[in-house]
Scaffold this motif. Structure first.
Motif, short mmCIF file in Angstrom:
data_model
loop_
_atom_site.label_atom_id
_atom_site.label_comp_id
_atom_site.label_asym_id
_atom_site.label_seq_id
_atom_site.Cartn_x
_atom_site.Cartn_y
_atom_site.Cartn_z
N ALA A 23 0.80 -1.22 0.00
CA ALA A 23 0.00 0.00 0.00
C ALA A 23 0.84 1.27 0.00
O ALA A 23 1.79 1.42 0.77
CB ALA A 23 -0.94 -0.01 1.19
N ALA A 41 -14.45 6.12 5.13
CA ALA A 41 -13.79 5.54 3.95
C ALA A 41 -14.77 4.73 3.11
O ALA A 41 -15.78 4.23 3.62
CB ALA A 41 -12.64 4.65 4.40
N ASP A 48 -9.81 -3.37 3.68
CA ASP A 48 -9.97 -1.95 4.02
C ASP A 48 -9.68 -1.71 5.50
O ASP A 48 -8.93 -0.81 5.86
CB ASP A 48 -11.38 -1.47 3.70
N LEU A 51 -5.99 -2.19 6.38
CA LEU A 51 -5.17 -1.06 5.94
C LEU A 51 -5.34 0.14 6.86
O LEU A 51 -4.36 0.77 7.27
CB LEU A 51 -5.54 -0.67 4.51
N ILE A 156 -9.87 4.27 -0.59
CA ILE A 156 -8.98 3.12 -0.72
C ILE A 156 -9.16 2.55 -2.12
O ILE A 156 -10.23 2.04 -2.45
CB ILE A 156 -9.28 2.05 0.34
N CYS A 175 -2.45 -1.47 -3.39
CA CYS A 175 -3.56 -0.56 -3.07
C CYS A 175 -2.98 0.83 -2.84
O CYS A 175 -1.81 0.99 -2.51
CB CYS A 175 -4.30 -1.00 -1.81
N VAL A 177 -4.01 4.30 -0.59
CA VAL A 177 -4.88 4.93 0.41
C VAL A 177 -4.70 6.43 0.28
O VAL A 177 -3.60 6.96 0.51
CB VAL A 177 -4.52 4.46 1.84
#
Length: 213
Positions: A23, A41, A48, A51, A156, A175, A177
């Motif tokens: 990430a 989020a 999710d 993270l 995200i 990913c 963020v």
């Protein structure tokens, strides 16, 4: 138990999250420095929560409390214990919403104690396409109850492809963020929800393409 939770998040969950997603975090400076605060989020995967629990500095991990569906996470005794004691969830009784039961009472109590509440305003996980669903107004009710608490929008990107709903084996994609600037309560729920949706979609538009991690 607090020390066990800190150890789990710092030395187990954080390396797993990095390994699974590689990430990247954009806008980390917008994360709240203390609670009470609200993280709002988008939601496409169980990744999710992992993270969001691991992008904060260690000194704030004891404050992090994800709001989570009681009907899902508390139906099994062991998972319920793990979710409450180690993940630190605030259980929300979704099935009782609209029945006169104050389903947000546990979240308000946690915020009153200085928690940084993690909420997914869509209310459930979406698909792997990262499209955002309709936002529920619970986050506005929390913001109204704590008007001085910052509401941090976070997008995200890619978690729904790393671990899509209904699957158990992650796909090695990264990913991103994206953390936006804080929203403040302005006195009107519909105005607040419209502003939150606009901020989340703006963050989505800034997300870079996914790559293999």
């Amino acid at each position: 138990m607090a020390l066990i939770r800190l150890f789990l998040l710092t030395f187990i969950a954080r390396p797993i999250a990095q390994f699974m997603t590689g990430a990247d975090v954009i806008g980390r400076e917008h994360l709240p420095a203390k609670g009470p605060a609200i993280i709002a989020a988008n939601h496409n995967s169980h990744v999710d929560t992992l993270l969001l629990l691991t992008i904060f500095p260690v000194r704030l991990m004891h404050c992090l409390r994800p709001a989570a569906a009681a009907d899902y996470f508390l139906k099994d005794p062991f998972i319920g214990w793990f979710s409450r004691k180690l993940v630190g969830i605030v259980p929300i009784e979704r099935a009782k919403a609209g029945s006169g039961v104050d389903v947000l009472a546990p979240a308000r109590q946690a915020m009153a104690e200085g928690a940084i509440i993690i909420v997914f305003p869509e209310g459930t996980r979406g698909g792997a396409d990262d499209e955002m669903g309709e936002l529920k107004s619970g986050v506005a009710r929390l913001a109204e109850a704590f008007p001085e608490a910052p509401v941090i929008p976070i997008w995200i990107e890619g978690a729904g492809r790393v671990l899509p709903k209904g699957t158990f084996l992650p796909v090695p994609l990264n990913c991103t963020v994206l953390v936006g600037e804080a929203l403040s309560w302005a006195g009107d729920r519909s105005v607040f929800m419209a502003a939150l949706r606009e901020r989340l979609l703006a963050l989505k538009a800034e997300a870079p393409p996914q790559r293999w991690s």
